[in-house]
Design a protein around this motif. Structure first.
Motif, PDB file in Angstrom:
ATOM      1  N   PHE A 125       0.827  -1.207   0.000  1.00  0.00           N
ATOM      2  CA  PHE A 125       0.000   0.000   0.000  1.00  0.00           C
ATOM      3  C   PHE A 125       0.864   1.260   0.000  1.00  0.00           C
ATOM      4  N   LEU A 126       1.861   1.301   0.881  1.00  0.00           N
ATOM      5  CA  LEU A 126       2.700   2.494   0.988  1.00  0.00           C
ATOM      6  C   LEU A 126       3.539   2.713  -0.269  1.00  0.00           C
ATOM      7  N   LYS A 127       4.081   1.659  -0.822  1.00  0.00           N
ATOM      8  CA  LYS A 127       4.872   1.807  -2.044  1.00  0.00           C
ATOM      9  C   LYS A 127       4.013   2.359  -3.179  1.00  0.00           C
ATOM     10  N   ARG A 128       2.784   1.884  -3.238  1.00  0.00           N
ATOM     11  CA  ARG A 128       1.880   2.345  -4.292  1.00  0.00           C
ATOM     12  C   ARG A 128       1.465   3.796  -4.074  1.00  0.00           C
ATOM     13  N   GLN A 129       1.132   4.144  -2.834  1.00  0.00           N
ATOM     14  CA  GLN A 129       0.661   5.494  -2.550  1.00  0.00           C
ATOM     15  C   GLN A 129       1.789   6.521  -2.571  1.00  0.00           C
TER      16      GLN A 129
END
Length: 235
Positions: A212-216
């Protein structure tokens, strides 16, 4: 060195990390429990062990997504928070209460919960600082070495190293020479096993949070040219 850019969730992860760290040390440290586990038998441990490993999960996520340099800043934030909490606890507990029955009884409860000895405080702060940096360093090095593959191996491997340092240092500093050597070793092994088991069980959650964090954030940092000096505050 990490690029000078802002992130949407970095500050929230830092705040969550410090919150878990303070609660695990202030609330969980005063409670010792004993439970019976199948095939193992009776196990005695500090209740904080149920929550303290979450800080290592945050450390893994921070290093994996943002890099060692930014996790280093979070570790120092947690270190500062622990030191302040220790000083505040000592001052508050040391202040004399009013001379009445209620406040005298309340003072004894405060001393029982927050009146940790200097050795326990020193052990907690030193063990956290050393263990967290070992965890972050191993995580960062393994990511470069494995070229970003096998996240589960990196999170578990770094935790095995970091928690070994953390558990060993804390109990030796806090209780070495007080507890019998056999009991000291037994408790260290039990704490180490429980903390590591947490990491294994939480691996699916770690995968989801990291993804999630890598994508956001549009970030997946590799510490190829990082200065690993723990005393640098720059990212």
């Amino acid at each position: 060195m990490p690029s000078a850019r802002s992130y949407r969730y970095y500050d929230f992860v830092m705040a969550a990390f410090v919150c878990v760290l303070l609660c695990a040390n202030l609330i969980g440290a005063a409670k010792v429990t004993e439970i019976n586990l199948p095939l193992i038998g009776s196990v005695t441990f500090a209740a904080g062990v149920l929550f303290f490993p979450i800080s290592y999960l945050f450390g893994d996520v921070l290093t994996e997504v943002y890099g060692y340099g930014r996790d280093r800043r979070v570790i120092w934030a947690g270190f500062g928070a622990l030191v302040f909490a220790a000083v505040m606890s000592a001052v508050v507990v040391g202040l004399p209460p009013p001379a009445d029955a209620f406040n005298s009884a309340y003072q004894s409860h405060l001393e029982g919960v927050f009146g940790n000895t200097p050795r326990i405080v020193a052990g907690s702060v030193i063990a956290f600082w050393c263990g967290s940096f070992v965890n972050s360093y191993v995580m960062a090095r393994m990511k470069v070495w494995m070229q970003g593959r096998h996240l589960w191996m990196r999170t578990i491997g770094s935790t095995l190293c970091g928690e070994l340092v953390d558990s060993g240092l804390f109990y030796v500093i806090a209780f070495g020479g007080i507890w019998p050597q056999e009991q000291l070793i037994k408790v260290i092994i039990a704490q180490y096993a429980l903390k590591t088991a947490w990491e294994v069980l939480m691996t699916p959650v770690t995968y989801r949070v990291v993804a999630f964090l890598k994508r956001q954030e549009q970030e997946d940092y590799y510490d190829r040219d990082t200065h690993f000096n723990p005393f640098r505050l720059k990212p």
